[in-house]
Each structure stands twice: as structure tokens, then as C-alpha cells.
Design a protein around this motif. Structure first.
Motif, PDB file in Angstrom:
ATOM      1  N   MET A 173       6.359   3.246  -2.032  1.00  0.00           N
ATOM      2  CA  MET A 173       6.172   1.822  -2.318  1.00  0.00           C
ATOM      3  C   MET A 173       4.888   1.589  -3.100  1.00  0.00           C
ATOM      4  O   MET A 173       4.877   0.920  -4.136  1.00  0.00           O
ATOM      5  N   SER A 174       3.780   2.148  -2.609  1.00  0.00           N
ATOM      6  CA  SER A 174       2.501   1.945  -3.285  1.00  0.00           C
ATOM      7  C   SER A 174       2.463   2.669  -4.627  1.00  0.00           C
ATOM      8  O   SER A 174       1.900   2.162  -5.608  1.00  0.00           O
TER       9      SER A 174
ATOM     10  N   ALA B 257      -4.839   3.367  -0.380  1.00  0.00           N
ATOM     11  CA  ALA B 257      -5.217   2.340   0.590  1.00  0.00           C
ATOM     12  C   ALA B 257      -4.024   1.531   1.076  1.00  0.00           C
ATOM     13  O   ALA B 257      -3.859   1.297   2.277  1.00  0.00           O
ATOM     14  N   THR B 258      -3.168   1.089   0.160  1.00  0.00           N
ATOM     15  CA  THR B 258      -2.032   0.258   0.569  1.00  0.00           C
ATOM     16  C   THR B 258      -1.041   1.053   1.397  1.00  0.00           C
ATOM     17  O   THR B 258      -0.477   0.544   2.378  1.00  0.00           O
TER      18      THR B 258
ATOM     19  N   ALA C 231       1.034 -14.319   5.013  1.00  0.00           N
ATOM     20  CA  ALA C 231      -0.179 -14.038   4.240  1.00  0.00           C
ATOM     21  C   ALA C 231      -1.402 -13.969   5.145  1.00  0.00           C
ATOM     22  O   ALA C 231      -2.268 -13.102   4.974  1.00  0.00           O
ATOM     23  N   ASN C 232      -1.487 -14.867   6.128  1.00  0.00           N
ATOM     24  CA  ASN C 232      -2.622 -14.856   7.054  1.00  0.00           C
ATOM     25  C   ASN C 232      -2.596 -13.601   7.923  1.00  0.00           C
ATOM     26  O   ASN C 232      -3.646 -13.014   8.222  1.00  0.00           O
ATOM     27  N   ALA C 233      -1.393 -13.180   8.319  1.00  0.00           N
ATOM     28  CA  ALA C 233      -1.266 -11.953   9.114  1.00  0.00           C
ATOM     29  C   ALA C 233      -1.787 -10.752   8.332  1.00  0.00           C
ATOM     30  O   ALA C 233      -2.434  -9.855   8.897  1.00  0.00           O
TER      31      ALA C 233
ATOM     32  N   LEU D 296       1.849  -6.726  -2.036  1.00  0.00           N
ATOM     33  CA  LEU D 296       2.641  -5.606  -1.519  1.00  0.00           C
ATOM     34  C   LEU D 296       2.764  -5.665  -0.002  1.00  0.00           C
ATOM     35  O   LEU D 296       3.856  -5.484   0.555  1.00  0.00           O
ATOM     36  N   LEU D 297       1.651  -5.903   0.675  1.00  0.00           N
ATOM     37  CA  LEU D 297       1.672  -5.933   2.141  1.00  0.00           C
ATOM     38  C   LEU D 297       2.469  -7.129   2.657  1.00  0.00           C
ATOM     39  O   LEU D 297       3.193  -7.019   3.648  1.00  0.00           O
ATOM     40  N   GLN D 298       2.359  -8.257   1.980  1.00  0.00           N
ATOM     41  CA  GLN D 298       3.163  -9.416   2.375  1.00  0.00           C
ATOM     42  C   GLN D 298       4.651  -9.097   2.263  1.00  0.00           C
ATOM     43  O   GLN D 298       5.444  -9.451   3.150  1.00  0.00           O
ATOM     44  N   VAL D 299       5.042  -8.416   1.186  1.00  0.00           N
ATOM     45  CA  VAL D 299       6.447  -8.069   0.989  1.00  0.00           C
ATOM     46  C   VAL D 299       6.908  -7.075   2.058  1.00  0.00           C
ATOM     47  O   VAL D 299       7.965  -7.233   2.663  1.00  0.00           O
TER      48      VAL D 299
END
Length: 401
Positions: A149-150, A240-241, A272-274, A359-362
Motif C-alpha cells: 500500500m505504502s 513510516a506509513t 481523520a481525528n483517530a 493513506l491512513l484514513q483510507v
């Protein structure tokens, strides 16, 4: 100033049974001394900054240099020294050179462009999850989802084709092997440099879209600096991601109530906040932000002399109770954590932070909904971790459903 012989060794060891918690000794230092001396791998004794306010002040201070060619600069590990000796790029230089290099790629990582790529990232994560589900009732989440993914995302940003992206991913895995010799790392870096060099040459006749094509089209940087910039972005974006995906999953599995809330939420603002809270809580850049004092600097009532090395421990800063309400050692997806230092602070704040966020939100907004019964396939104490690299993460994360 003389250094007491009892200066502790940094980084400190984590407790195996609590792999996501900060090391106990480091937490005690952060509680009692926001500025203190430590010893590192090469025998030098830089200053360790553990407090949020103190760390943020140092990262914003132009007298605290990121120039890794300066005497007194403290590298995180031998591999980091070998890498950066040949790669002067944005994180390794100060203004005005830093500002010039950063300006060249700012538009490629702007939030507007990341949002345009969100549908592409969504397709990628769905395809990877489809492949995981089709292969059986378990997988290594790191190698089957987090890394590809990253890798695909940063290759898309750079303008690297899929076939070449696979080669970069393979080289990245070799470089990330714990305990690899300096010679292995040097060879991998040279292989990456050669591959990027061939892409720069191709871009001279067919620039295409992406960072490499844009830099070639602009015509302001020599080929070797384009290669160095692309190599930096590839190395930073690859690791990192990916580790945030796996460690974030571990953290959420350890907090099932919060995982259930995230899995069931369709609110983009909550997701997004998470992400911000998980970035704060985990702080995967666990070896600190490195600087060297160009002039005398007073930090937290302590005088740091010109030429002395500095490590800003952003992981402890992100757990400072003076900066984060409630108990910062606890995960709380409702916490306002947007002011965290996971991406650094000041002029060297990570340029790829919006890419990482999207990316992390997705991923977090998709994985647990698609596989609601996801769980670890082995006990937490049996998971092995990458401890000697600048980014904290796992070697593998076996999961089942």
C-alpha cells in the motif's frame, strides 16, 4: 561540561510484553528531566530533549541545525550515517538550501493533490484486501497490505511505473532487514540510486506526471540532486506509513471498544481525528529528530553549547501531560491530538505528512470494516520488531479472521 559516567544509553529498551508503550526508563527520564545527557551507539553524549514545549522550541530554532555534515551531529544508527553521507537532501541541510529544495516538490505533496489521489488509494487498498481474503483466512498484514500500500502510493507520487515499483519494494525490504551490514545497505542504496537515475534519464524525453518528471521538466536541479531527492522520498514514504498501518492495527486490537467505534463510523472527521491520535500515541519515529547546536542555546534552563548534538524525542513529547489532556499514555480516538510532533515541527516538518494522513484514513476506514473479525494470529509477545532502524515497526504481523 563534563558528562557523568552514568549517562544512560539511548534508545532505551521497550518492555516485550508492552511493545507499544514507551520504554520505562525513557518515561522516567521524561518525567524528571526534559533536558539531559545520554550515550548513543558511537559513544557520543548528545542532549536528549523529552518535553513537548522544549522539543518544539528546539525544532523551531534556526540555531539547531539539521546539517548532517556539521561536526557534532549525531546519527541515529550506522546505517543512517552511511545513507546520508551520500545523500544531501531536504532533511540534511538548512535554509536557504533547504527552502529551495523543498519548494521544488511542495506542490506534489499538497493536500489538494492528496485528496485527488484518495480514490486511487481506495482502489488499491480494496484490491489488496480482496487478494488477502481470496488467499485464505490469514495473512502477514505487513507484507500483504502495509508494504504494498505504502509502496504503490509513493511510487505514484514519484511517477514510478508498477514494474519498477516492485523492484523498489524488493530493495526496500532488503535494506530494512535488522542487523544488515553497512555494506549491504550501501549496495542497496546504490542499486536504488541507479534505478532512479535511469528514471531521470527517461523523464528527459517523456517526463510524465510525478515528482521525477516535474523536477526534470523544471530544469533547476542537476541529475544527482533529483536522484537524491527521489531517494529520500522513496525511503521515507516506504517505511513510516507501512509501520503505522501495522502498529495502528495492533493498538486498535488492544482497545476493542475504540476499534468497534472506528469500524462502525462513517464520519470522515472522526476517522481523520483517530488517525491524528494514533500518530501521536505511536510516534513511530522512535529515535528522535537529530540536530546540532550552531550557537549556544538555552533549553529548559539548560545551556547547550555550540557544537553539541541534540536529540528531540518526539515520542515522549507526544506523551507529555502538559501538552495533551487526560492521560496521554492511553489511546483515546476522541482526543484533540492535532498538535502532535509525529511529523516533526518547524521548517523540516515532514513534507509527506498529508500523503500519510490520507493513506491512513483510507486504510483505517476500510480494513476493519472489510474484515470485522480481524485478530492477531500469534501472541503479542511472539511478534518481532525493528529496533535498530529510525522507524519503529514489526518484521511481520500475522493476522487471521
Amino acid at each position: 561540561m563534563s558528562t557523568p559516567p552514568e549517562a544512560p544509553f539511548y534508545p532505551m529498551a521497550r518492555t516485550p510484553s508492552c511493545p507499544l508503550e514507551l520504554p520505562r526508563e525513557l518515561r522516567e527520564i521524561a518525567r524528571t528531566a526534559p533536558v539531559s545527557r545520554v550515550r548513543i551507539w558511537d559513544g557520543s553524549t548528545p542532549w536528549l530533549i523529552t518535553g513537548y514545549a522544549e522539543g518544539r522550541a528546539v525544532l523551531a530554532d534556526s540555531r539547531a541545525s539539521s546539517d548532517q555534515s556539521m561536526p557534532g551531529y549525531t546519527f541515529a544508527a550506522p546505517q543512517a550515517k552511511a545513507f546520508h553521507t551520500r545523500n544531501r537532501s531536504m532533511p540534511t541541510v538548512d535554509d536557504p538550501e533547504h527552502a529551495y529544495l523543498r519548494r521544488m516538490v511542495t506542490a506534489d505533496f499538497a493536500n489538494r493533490r492528496m485528496e485527488k489521489l484518495r480514490p486511487s488509494f481506495q482502489r488499491t487498498v480494496d484490491e489488496l484486501i480482496d487478494a488477502m481474503l481470496a488467499a485464505g483466512a490469514g495473512a502477514d498484514l505487513f507484507s500483504t497490505l502495509a508494504v504494498p500500500m505504502s509502496s504503490k502510493a509513493i511510487c505514484e507520487i514519484l511517477g514510478v511505473h508498477d514494474s519498477e515499483g516492485e523492484r523498489f519494494a524488493a530493495l526496500g525490504k532488503i535494506m530494512a532487514v535488522p542487523g544488515s551490514s553497512d555494506e549491504v545497505h550501501r549496495q542497496v542504496i546504490e542499486d536504488m540510486r541507479a534505478l532512479l537515475g535511469s528514471l531521470v534519464e527517461r523523464a528527459k524525453t517523456a517526463p510524465g506526471e510525478g515528482v521525477i518528471g516535474h523536477l526534470v521538466r523544471a530544469g533547476e536541479l542537476p541529475d544527482d540532486e533529483i536522484v537524491a531527492t527521489a531517494l529520500l522520498l522513496m525511503a521515507a514514504g516506504h517505511g513510516a506509513t507501512a509501520h503505522m498501518i501495522t502498529l495502528g492495527t495492533m493498538a486498535l486490537l488492544a482497545h476493542p471498544d475504540q476499534l468497534a467505534e472506528l469500524r462502525e463510523s462513517e464520519d470522515p472527521a472522526f476517522i481523520a481525528n483517530a488517525v491524528e491520535e494514533l500518530l501521536r500515541y505511536l510516534s513511530v519515529a522512535h529515535l528522535g529528530r537529530r540536530r546540532v547546536a550552531m550557537d549556544d542555546i538555552e533549553v529548559g534552563g539548560v545551556l547547550i553549547r555550540a557544537g553539541e548534538g541534540i536529540i528531540v524525542a518526539t515520542d515522549t513529547a507526544n506523551h507529555d501531560p502538559q501538552a495533551f489532556a487526560g492521560d496521554p499514555d492511553e489511546l483515546d480516538l476522541h482526543r484533540d491530538a492535532r498538535h502532535h510532533l509525529a511529523f516533526g515541527f518547524g521548517i523540516h516538518q515532514c513534507i509527506g505528512q498529508q500523503l500519510s494522513r490520507v493513506l491512513l484514513q483510507v486504510v483505517y476506514g476500510t480494513l476493519y470494516r472489510r474484515i470485522p473479525t480481524l485478530e492477531l494470529a500469534i501472541p503479542v509477545e511472539d511478534i518481532s520488531y525493528k529496533l535498530v532502524l529510525a522507524i519503529y515497526g514489526v518484521n511481520a504481523l500475522p493476522v487471521k479472521w
